[in-house]
Design a protein around this motif. Structure first.
Motif, PDB file in Angstrom:
ATOM      1  N   GLU A 144     -49.801 -64.263  26.472  1.00 14.99           N
ATOM      2  CA  GLU A 144     -50.272 -62.963  26.952  1.00 14.99           C
ATOM      3  C   GLU A 144     -50.438 -61.993  25.791  1.00 14.99           C
ATOM      4  O   GLU A 144     -51.412 -61.228  25.743  1.00 14.99           O
ATOM      5  N   TYR A 145     -49.502 -62.012  24.844  1.00 14.97           N
ATOM      6  CA  TYR A 145     -49.606 -61.119  23.688  1.00 14.97           C
ATOM      7  C   TYR A 145     -50.835 -61.457  22.836  1.00 14.97           C
ATOM      8  O   TYR A 145     -51.552 -60.551  22.382  1.00 14.97           O
ATOM      9  N   VAL A 146     -51.060 -62.747  22.599  1.00 20.65           N
ATOM     10  CA  VAL A 146     -52.223 -63.138  21.792  1.00 20.65           C
ATOM     11  C   VAL A 146     -53.519 -62.808  22.532  1.00 20.65           C
ATOM     12  O   VAL A 146     -54.467 -62.257  21.948  1.00 20.65           O
ATOM     13  N   GLN A 179     -41.214 -66.630  40.512  1.00 18.25           N
ATOM     14  CA  GLN A 179     -40.540 -67.781  41.110  1.00 18.25           C
ATOM     15  C   GLN A 179     -40.039 -68.767  40.061  1.00 18.25           C
ATOM     16  O   GLN A 179     -39.296 -69.693  40.391  1.00 18.25           O
ATOM     17  N   LEU A 180     -40.416 -68.561  38.802  1.00 17.36           N
ATOM     18  CA  LEU A 180     -40.057 -69.501  37.748  1.00 17.36           C
ATOM     19  C   LEU A 180     -38.537 -69.555  37.578  1.00 17.36           C
ATOM     20  O   LEU A 180     -37.878 -68.530  37.396  1.00 17.36           O
ATOM     21  N   ASN A 218     -51.509 -64.474  41.605  1.00 22.36           N
ATOM     22  CA  ASN A 218     -50.916 -65.801  41.741  1.00 22.36           C
ATOM     23  C   ASN A 218     -50.035 -66.108  40.530  1.00 22.36           C
ATOM     24  O   ASN A 218     -48.915 -66.622  40.669  1.00 22.36           O
ATOM     25  N   GLN A 219     -50.522 -65.777  39.336  1.00 17.32           N
ATOM     26  CA  GLN A 219     -49.734 -65.999  38.125  1.00 17.32           C
ATOM     27  C   GLN A 219     -48.469 -65.138  38.131  1.00 17.32           C
ATOM     28  O   GLN A 219     -47.394 -65.584  37.697  1.00 17.32           O
ATOM     29  N   GLY A 250     -50.852 -58.836  33.349  1.00 16.58           N
ATOM     30  CA  GLY A 250     -50.290 -59.708  32.316  1.00 16.58           C
ATOM     31  C   GLY A 250     -49.044 -59.170  31.648  1.00 16.58           C
ATOM     32  O   GLY A 250     -48.029 -59.861  31.524  1.00 16.58           O
ATOM     33  N   LEU A 251     -49.079 -57.918  31.200  1.00 13.72           N
ATOM     34  CA  LEU A 251     -47.915 -57.357  30.513  1.00 13.72           C
ATOM     35  C   LEU A 251     -46.754 -57.097  31.470  1.00 13.72           C
ATOM     36  O   LEU A 251     -45.588 -57.105  31.060  1.00 13.72           O
TER      37      LEU A 251
END
Length: 409
Positions: free
Chosen positions: A303-305, A250-251, A243-244, A369-370
């Protein structure tokens, strides 16, 4: 000898010298005339056999002479066009521009150019580029030379090219609209599938809880039940990650000046739950202001943190250091950690969808994430990559457009 006798010989000698000088001057003049006539004949040959069509015109536009190429272009002998107005061989739409061209040459500038359409003897229209040059001197009757270049084929090719471009643009618009409809349809299917998956997974979770209570009431053990619940939690996490990912795709990015220090402050607030109970040492110079979308950059830094905190979990003290480099029109922002690192040969796998460099049972995550980071970085005009060594930590970088000589409000 008288005085008169002394004068006569001197006068005769003077007269002879004058005649000789006059004859020499006449010879010089005759040579100049012959040279001028030769030049005139050469000029006429050059005009007559010029590779470009040319006319000699009066200020009113009457043809004094037409060369061979002009006759071929009109399709009439030079003798037939002489004495006629050149406007006779122009379309009605070219009459006005031709008259204005002649007025300009004889009233203001000695050179002028315009586009005209000639009508040949068989009625064929030919588009020409007409260049007029005034040729008369102060002691000559006004006149000009009109040189025309046949650009009919060029105009036709240009017209065809414009039609092709217009057709291509229409095709691109149709394809874009079709892609947008397909993307909307895919997005709708994905959203519907996610909803159904969440419902079914929720029902499965409820059934497992009831089963667990029944097993506990019967005094039994549920060794495999815990493993099933772990799988179920992973499935929920995967659906959420998908979903993310789709939301990131779509952003709609809006470029602007973004202070990364403010973004990092917001990211740390978002991760307070993860940071609770952890010993984390931050080391960083001030982060720059970059050109990009604030929401996308927040997702990237978070995401990096999160990634760094996950892979330093086995360290007694987590050491995180932000690095900043400026190169060309980009800032390179890197987060270095002292975690488990990875094999540099696998650096690209980390950014692939569902890409993982470590066992699932050891480190949580879905491998999405990446992939989101790389997608957002590329859409923003940058890139994302990682560097690492096994058990010696890793550094994940993102290149962001800088904002040179721009004051941040």
């Amino acid at each position: 000898m008288s005085h008169a006798d002394d004068v006569r010989p001197s006068t005769a000698e003077s007269a002879d010298r004058s005649i000789t000088d006059l004859q020499q001057e006449i010879q010089v003049l005759e040579g100049q005339v012959r040279a001028a006539e030769a030049n005139a004949r050469q000029a006429r040959r050059l005009f007559t056999h010029s590779p470009q069509a040319a006319f000699l015109l009066t200020p009113e536009g009457r043809v004094l002479e037409a060369n061979v190429q002009a006759s071929l272009l009109l399709g009439v002998p030079a003798s037939r066009s002489a004495g006629h107005r050149l406007g006779k061989y122009l379309t009605s739409a070219s009459q006005g521009p031709f008259t204005a061209l002649l007025k300009q040459v004889f009233a203001t500038t000695p050179h002028a150019t315009t586009e005209l359409v000639l009508l040949t003897a068989d009625g064929t229209a030919r588009t020409v580029l007409a260049a007029v040059h005034r040729t008369d001197a102060d002691d000559e009757a006004p006149g000009c030379q009109l040189v025309v270049t046949n650009v009919t084929s060029l105009k036709q090719a240009h017209h065809h090219l414009l039609n092709d471009v217009e057709a291509l643009q229409a095709s691109i618009q149709d394809q874009t609209a079709r892609n947008q409809r397909l993307e909307a349809e895919v997005w709708e299917v994905i959203q519907g599938t996610q909803l159904q998956l969440n419902l079914q997974l929720g029902r499965l979770q409820s059934a497992l809880r009831l089963h667990q209570k029944e097993v506990e009431a019967a005094g039994g053990t549920f060794t495999h039940l815990e493993a099933t619940q772990d799988v179920l939690r992973s499935a929920f996490a995967l659906v959420e990650s998908l979903n993310q990912y789709m939301e990131a795709r779509q952003l709609r990015l809006r470029a602007g000046s973004v202070d990364l220090n403010r973004v990092l402050t917001e990211v740390v607030k978002d991760l307070q739950v993860v940071l609770r109970g952890r010993s984390v040492q931050w080391s960083s110079a001030a982060l720059p202001t970059v050109q990009g979308d604030g929401r996308a950059l927040r997702i990237i830094l978070r995401e990096y943190v999160s990634n760094a905190l996950k892979f330093t979990r086995t360290r007694e003290v987590t050491q995180l250091q932000w690095q900043v480099e400026e190169t060309g029109d980009h800032y390179l922002i890197g987060l270095q950690d002292n975690g488990v690192g990875f094999n540099q040969r696998q650096k690209d796998e980390a950014f692939e969808l569902f890409g993982r460099l470590h066992p699932t049972g050891t480190y949580e995550g879905t491998g999405i994430g990446l992939a989101v980071v790389r997608r957002l970085a590329e859409r923003g005009g940058g890139r994302a990559w990682g560097e690492g060594k096994v058990d010696q930590g890793a550094t994940f970088w993102v290149a962001c457009l800088n904002v040179p000589n721009r004051k941040v409000e």
